[in-house]
Design a protein around this motif. Structure first.
Motif, PDB file in Angstrom:
ATOM      1  N   ALA A 121       0.832  -1.206   0.000  1.00 29.27           N
ATOM      2  CA  ALA A 121       0.000   0.000   0.000  1.00 29.27           C
ATOM      3  C   ALA A 121       0.865   1.255   0.000  1.00 29.27           C
ATOM      4  O   ALA A 121       0.589   2.218  -0.735  1.00 29.27           O
ATOM      5  N   VAL A 122       1.921   1.265   0.800  1.00 31.98           N
ATOM      6  CA  VAL A 122       2.829   2.414   0.845  1.00 31.98           C
ATOM      7  C   VAL A 122       3.521   2.580  -0.506  1.00 31.98           C
ATOM      8  O   VAL A 122       3.650   3.706  -1.024  1.00 31.98           O
ATOM      9  N   ALA A 123       3.975   1.458  -1.089  1.00 25.62           N
ATOM     10  CA  ALA A 123       4.618   1.525  -2.401  1.00 25.62           C
ATOM     11  C   ALA A 123       3.648   2.058  -3.456  1.00 25.62           C
ATOM     12  O   ALA A 123       4.030   2.860  -4.322  1.00 25.62           O
ATOM     13  N   GLY A 124       2.383   1.607  -3.385  1.00 19.50           N
ATOM     14  CA  GLY A 124       1.372   2.091  -4.316  1.00 19.50           C
ATOM     15  C   GLY A 124       1.149   3.585  -4.201  1.00 19.50           C
ATOM     16  O   GLY A 124       1.003   4.292  -5.211  1.00 19.50           O
ATOM     17  N   LEU A 125       1.145   4.097  -2.961  1.00 15.94           N
ATOM     18  CA  LEU A 125       1.011   5.540  -2.763  1.00 15.94           C
ATOM     19  C   LEU A 125       2.221   6.279  -3.336  1.00 15.94           C
ATOM     20  O   LEU A 125       2.088   7.368  -3.907  1.00 15.94           O
ATOM     21  N   GLY A 126       3.394   5.673  -3.179  1.00 18.72           N
ATOM     22  CA  GLY A 126       4.596   6.285  -3.722  1.00 18.72           C
ATOM     23  C   GLY A 126       4.539   6.416  -5.233  1.00 18.72           C
ATOM     24  O   GLY A 126       4.967   7.425  -5.799  1.00 18.72           O
TER      25      GLY A 126
ATOM     26  N   PHE B 100       1.666   9.123  -6.120  1.00 19.35           N
ATOM     27  CA  PHE B 100       2.014  10.520  -5.822  1.00 19.35           C
ATOM     28  C   PHE B 100       3.437  10.880  -6.249  1.00 19.35           C
ATOM     29  O   PHE B 100       3.907  11.977  -5.939  1.00 19.35           O
ATOM     30  N   GLN B 101       4.108   9.927  -6.923  1.00 21.18           N
ATOM     31  CA  GLN B 101       5.451  10.166  -7.458  1.00 21.18           C
ATOM     32  C   GLN B 101       6.419  10.663  -6.389  1.00 21.18           C
ATOM     33  O   GLN B 101       7.125  11.661  -6.565  1.00 21.18           O
TER      34      GLN B 101
ATOM     35  N   LEU C  40       9.331   0.894  -8.506  1.00 21.70           N
ATOM     36  CA  LEU C  40       8.167   0.442  -9.263  1.00 21.70           C
ATOM     37  C   LEU C  40       7.777   1.459 -10.330  1.00 21.70           C
ATOM     38  O   LEU C  40       7.443   1.087 -11.464  1.00 21.70           O
ATOM     39  N   ALA C  41       7.789   2.732  -9.964  1.00 20.06           N
ATOM     40  CA  ALA C  41       7.435   3.776 -10.928  1.00 20.06           C
ATOM     41  C   ALA C  41       8.380   3.760 -12.119  1.00 20.06           C
ATOM     42  O   ALA C  41       7.943   3.894 -13.271  1.00 20.06           O
TER      43      ALA C  41
ATOM     44  N   LEU D  73       8.924   1.803 -18.217  1.00 24.48           N
ATOM     45  CA  LEU D  73       9.634   1.148 -19.313  1.00 24.48           C
ATOM     46  C   LEU D  73       8.649   0.449 -20.245  1.00 24.48           C
ATOM     47  O   LEU D  73       7.520   0.141 -19.843  1.00 24.48           O
ATOM     48  N   PRO D  74       9.049   0.171 -21.486  1.00 27.18           N
ATOM     49  CA  PRO D  74       8.189  -0.623 -22.375  1.00 27.18           C
ATOM     50  C   PRO D  74       7.901  -1.988 -21.772  1.00 27.18           C
ATOM     51  O   PRO D  74       8.824  -2.702 -21.362  1.00 27.18           O
TER      52      PRO D  74
END
Length: 227
Positions: free
Chosen positions: A43-48, A51-52, A100-101, A106-107
């Motif tokens: 969840a924290v990674a998803g927020l990161g 919200f970049q 992750l972002a 990437l393609p």
């Protein structure tokens, strides 16, 4: 990382029926806490990603990781153990967000992330099932795995500071193999009574899963980054 892995955690525990009650309790509590920390970290990674959030940098990452890991170790038998575990796994989720972002940009990035996620889950299941079903005690692997991780850390730092992509790729492959071995080692310790604190068992497995996932993400994403 959590949705594919945590849904299968109880399956790995199915082979623990023959264990003494105390070891079954540690294993059950470990898998329950591991599921929650993986969900929280994801969840924290998803927020990161959403919200970049910027990457924390290698110095802050190392200080935060080892500082929180030390806190968990010191508080492992107190009521503050669980908040410390969630602080550690939340921080690691925060460091995962920028990675992750970058991978998703990437393609074929989404496919790379899913492939790394699936491979992490399959590896976890395989290593856990091996430790649970085998009568062998794999705790003797600890010294070799620890030495390997120290070497990998030093080589990884060299790859970053000297900007050697090939070395970084080799380190990712090394860490992936060592992380798989650590999952086997940590589970074996629980099964054979070498680890009786489910908080520390959870942290050990979480860190191994985190390192395995990020290493596979780097390896699988290497081809996409070259296109």
């Amino acid at each position: 990382m959590s949705s594919a892995t945590t849904s299968r955690l109880p399956v790995a525990g199915a082979g623990a029926a023959g264990l003494p009650a105390e070891r079954r309790r540690v294993l059950r509590n470990t898998y329950a806490l591991l599921s929650m920390t993986l969900l929280f970290s994801a969840a924290v990674a998803g927020l990161g990603v959403a919200f970049q959030w910027p990457a924390p940098g290698i110095l802050l990452t190392l200080v935060g990781y080892f500082g929180l890991l030390f806190a968990v170790h010191k508080l492992r038998n107190s009521g503050w153990a669980l908040p410390a575990v969630f602080a550690l796994t939340g921080f690691m989720g925060y460091t995962l967000g920028p990675l992750l972002a970058r991978s998703l940009s990437l393609p074929g990035g989404a496919q790379v992330v899913m492939l790394a996620l699936g491979a992490t889950g399959v590896t976890f299941l395989a290593m856990s099932a091996w430790a649970l079903s085998s009568k062998r005690d794999f705790s003797a692997m600890g010294g070799f795995l620890f030495a390997g991780m120290v070497i990998a850390l030093l080589a990884g730092l060299a790859a970053v500071f000297l900007q050697i992509p090939a070395l970084g790729l080799a380190v990712s492959a090394m860490v992936a193999l060592l992380s798989a071995g650590l999952i086997l080692f940590e589970t074996s310790r629980i099964v054979h009574g070498g680890e009786t604190n489910y908080v520390m068992a959870t942290v050990g497995l979480y860190v191994s899963l985190f390192n395995l996932f990020t290493s596979l993400l780097s390896l699988f994403g290497f081809g996409g980054s070259q296109e």
